[in-house]
Design a protein around this motif. Structure first.
Motif, PDB file in Angstrom:
ATOM      1  N   GLU A  85      -5.192 -31.972   8.163  1.00 34.63           N
ATOM      2  CA  GLU A  85      -4.617 -30.774   7.552  1.00 34.63           C
ATOM      3  C   GLU A  85      -4.657 -31.015   6.051  1.00 34.63           C
ATOM      4  OE1 GLU A  85      -0.296 -28.742   6.884  1.00 34.63           O
ATOM      5  OE2 GLU A  85      -0.725 -29.508   8.889  1.00 34.63           O
ATOM      6  N   ALA A  86      -5.103 -30.019   5.286  1.00 40.46           N
ATOM      7  CA  ALA A  86      -5.202 -30.155   3.839  1.00 40.46           C
ATOM      8  C   ALA A  86      -4.477 -29.004   3.162  1.00 40.46           C
ATOM      9  CB  ALA A  86      -6.667 -30.181   3.406  1.00 40.46           C
ATOM     10  N   LYS A  87      -3.879 -29.311   2.001  1.00 38.59           N
ATOM     11  CA  LYS A  87      -3.171 -28.304   1.214  1.00 38.59           C
ATOM     12  C   LYS A  87      -3.514 -28.500  -0.252  1.00 38.59           C
ATOM     13  CE  LYS A  87       0.918 -28.572   4.135  1.00 38.59           C
ATOM     14  NZ  LYS A  87       2.338 -28.895   4.193  1.00 38.59           N
ATOM     15  N   ILE A  88      -3.624 -27.376  -0.962  1.00 38.75           N
ATOM     16  CA  ILE A  88      -3.717 -27.435  -2.422  1.00 38.75           C
ATOM     17  C   ILE A  88      -2.639 -26.526  -2.999  1.00 38.75           C
ATOM     18  CG2 ILE A  88      -6.152 -28.043  -2.628  1.00 38.75           C
ATOM     19  CD1 ILE A  88      -6.635 -25.040  -3.409  1.00 38.75           C
ATOM     20  N   ALA A  89      -2.074 -26.971  -4.100  1.00 35.93           N
ATOM     21  CA  ALA A  89      -1.104 -26.170  -4.840  1.00 35.93           C
ATOM     22  C   ALA A  89      -1.450 -26.316  -6.317  1.00 35.93           C
ATOM     23  CB  ALA A  89       0.315 -26.647  -4.581  1.00 35.93           C
ATOM     24  N   PRO A  90      -1.710 -25.202  -7.014  1.00 39.43           N
ATOM     25  CA  PRO A  90      -1.987 -25.319  -8.445  1.00 39.43           C
ATOM     26  C   PRO A  90      -0.741 -25.755  -9.197  1.00 39.43           C
ATOM     27  CG  PRO A  90      -2.019 -23.016  -7.765  1.00 39.43           C
ATOM     28  CD  PRO A  90      -1.785 -23.834  -6.538  1.00 39.43           C
ATOM     29  N   LEU A  91      -0.942 -26.581 -10.217  1.00 35.36           N
ATOM     30  CA  LEU A  91       0.150 -27.130 -11.019  1.00 35.36           C
ATOM     31  C   LEU A  91      -0.025 -26.756 -12.482  1.00 35.36           C
ATOM     32  CD1 LEU A  91       0.124 -30.759  -9.575  1.00 35.36           C
ATOM     33  CD2 LEU A  91       1.612 -28.860  -8.883  1.00 35.36           C
ATOM     34  N   LYS A  92       1.090 -26.585 -13.171  1.00 33.80           N
ATOM     35  CA  LYS A  92       1.054 -26.258 -14.592  1.00 33.80           C
ATOM     36  C   LYS A  92       1.180 -27.499 -15.464  1.00 33.80           C
ATOM     37  CE  LYS A  92       2.624 -21.568 -13.928  1.00 33.80           C
ATOM     38  NZ  LYS A  92       3.668 -20.566 -14.161  1.00 33.80           N
ATOM     39  N   GLY A  93       1.703 -28.578 -14.936  1.00 30.29           N
ATOM     40  CA  GLY A  93       1.800 -29.827 -15.691  1.00 30.29           C
ATOM     41  C   GLY A  93       2.520 -29.689 -17.019  1.00 30.29           C
ATOM     42  N   GLY A  94       3.605 -28.930 -17.043  1.00 32.68           N
ATOM     43  CA  GLY A  94       4.365 -28.746 -18.268  1.00 32.68           C
ATOM     44  C   GLY A  94       3.839 -27.635 -19.167  1.00 32.68           C
ATOM     45  N   ASN A  95       2.784 -26.954 -18.759  1.00 26.21           N
ATOM     46  CA  ASN A  95       2.208 -25.845 -19.519  1.00 26.21           C
ATOM     47  C   ASN A  95       2.662 -24.511 -18.932  1.00 26.21           C
ATOM     48  OD1 ASN A  95       0.282 -27.496 -21.171  1.00 26.21           O
ATOM     49  ND2 ASN A  95      -0.477 -28.008 -19.150  1.00 26.21           N
ATOM     50  N   LYS A  96       2.315 -23.420 -19.582  1.00 26.85           N
ATOM     51  CA  LYS A  96       2.581 -22.087 -19.044  1.00 26.85           C
ATOM     52  C   LYS A  96       1.500 -21.674 -18.049  1.00 26.85           C
ATOM     53  CE  LYS A  96       4.844 -20.356 -23.202  1.00 26.85           C
ATOM     54  NZ  LYS A  96       4.806 -19.347 -24.259  1.00 26.85           N
ATOM     55  N   PHE A  97       0.363 -22.326 -18.109  1.00 26.32           N
ATOM     56  CA  PHE A  97      -0.816 -21.973 -17.316  1.00 26.32           C
ATOM     57  C   PHE A  97      -1.145 -23.114 -16.342  1.00 26.32           C
ATOM     58  CE2 PHE A  97      -1.633 -23.345 -21.653  1.00 26.32           C
ATOM     59  CZ  PHE A  97      -2.242 -24.579 -21.439  1.00 26.32           C
ATOM     60  N   PHE A  98      -1.974 -22.818 -15.353  1.00 24.54           N
ATOM     61  CA  PHE A  98      -2.363 -23.821 -14.359  1.00 24.54           C
ATOM     62  C   PHE A  98      -3.488 -24.697 -14.900  1.00 24.54           C
ATOM     63  CE2 PHE A  98      -0.636 -20.353 -11.725  1.00 24.54           C
ATOM     64  CZ  PHE A  98       0.357 -21.055 -11.069  1.00 24.54           C
ATOM     65  N   VAL A  99      -3.372 -26.019 -14.650  1.00 20.55           N
ATOM     66  CA  VAL A  99      -4.370 -26.974 -15.140  1.00 20.55           C
ATOM     67  C   VAL A  99      -4.874 -27.935 -14.057  1.00 20.55           C
ATOM     68  CG1 VAL A  99      -3.528 -26.904 -17.527  1.00 20.55           C
ATOM     69  CG2 VAL A  99      -2.610 -28.613 -15.953  1.00 20.55           C
ATOM     70  N   SER A 100      -4.141 -28.060 -12.969  1.00 23.03           N
ATOM     71  CA  SER A 100      -4.468 -29.057 -11.947  1.00 23.03           C
ATOM     72  C   SER A 100      -4.104 -28.533 -10.567  1.00 23.03           C
ATOM     73  CB  SER A 100      -3.676 -30.350 -12.185  1.00 23.03           C
ATOM     74  OG  SER A 100      -3.927 -30.873 -13.454  1.00 23.03           O
ATOM     75  N   PHE A 101      -4.470 -29.310  -9.573  1.00 19.96           N
ATOM     76  CA  PHE A 101      -4.045 -29.075  -8.195  1.00 19.96           C
ATOM     77  C   PHE A 101      -3.357 -30.321  -7.674  1.00 19.96           C
ATOM     78  CE2 PHE A 101      -7.891 -26.335  -8.229  1.00 19.96           C
ATOM     79  CZ  PHE A 101      -7.316 -25.143  -7.830  1.00 19.96           C
TER      80      PHE A 101
END
Length: 179
Positions: free
Chosen positions: A44-60
């Motif tokens: 089973e795999a999951k991805i969730a976009p992350l903001k990493g302290g930013n206002k915008f998404f930069v990672s998963f």
């Protein structure tokens, strides 16, 4: 265009996007769905976009749970960042060596039988270089860049017993005016 010209061009574009975002009206970024899940008999795999302290998404954040009785491995050399239905290069993460990215010799991550695996990954093509004034401080020189509006995700390649098991997972990222 060869890679020696392409990488600096991508980095310059990334910095321009970051600087442009700082001058723009207040915006928020949302992901639909917030987390995307895919599964098969192997994992089973999951991805969730992350903001990493930013206002915008930069990672998963990628999470893979091994559902089998044998070890498996994430093949980072074949796993790809996807944008609007097309693949756009590999992912990078803490501890990766630049020469491994260039030579496509990124070591696989093993997932033990019945165990979960988690890693924060960022698209290599979207990396951003810090402004010159920040290069002589303790701030990172390279950081994850902004994921664009549209369908962003991963073409995940996992190997087990010499077989490739693949999954595509996408989320729709949108930029909206803050209210």
């Amino acid at each position: 265009m060869n890679n020696n010209k392409r990488i600096p061009l991508i980095l310059v574009i990334g910095v321009a996007l970051i600087l442009g975002a700082a001058c723009a009206p207040s915006k928020i970024w949302i992901s639909s769905p917030a987390t995307q899940t895919a599964g098969n008999p192997h994992y089973e795999a999951k991805i969730a976009p992350l903001k990493g302290g930013n206002k915008f998404f930069v990672s998963f954040r990628l999470v893979v749970i091994n559902r089998t009785g044998k070890n498996m491995a994430v093949d980072w050399n074949k796993t790809r960042y996807m944008y609007n239905g097309r693949t756009h290069g590999v992912f990078v993460f803490d501890g990766i060596k630049p020469e491994d990215i260039k030579n496509l010799t990124i070591p696989a991550d093993t997932i033990a039988s019945g165990q979960p695996f988690s890693k924060v990954i960022s698209p290599f093509k979207l990396l951003a270089r810090a402004p010159i004034k920040d290069r002589y401080t303790d701030k990172p020189v390279i950081s994850p860049g902004i994921m664009p509006n549209g369908k962003n995700g991963i073409y995940l390649v996992v190997r087990q017993n010499g077989n490739e098991i693949t999954e595509k997972m996408l989320v729709n990222i949108k930029e909206k005016e803050a209210q």
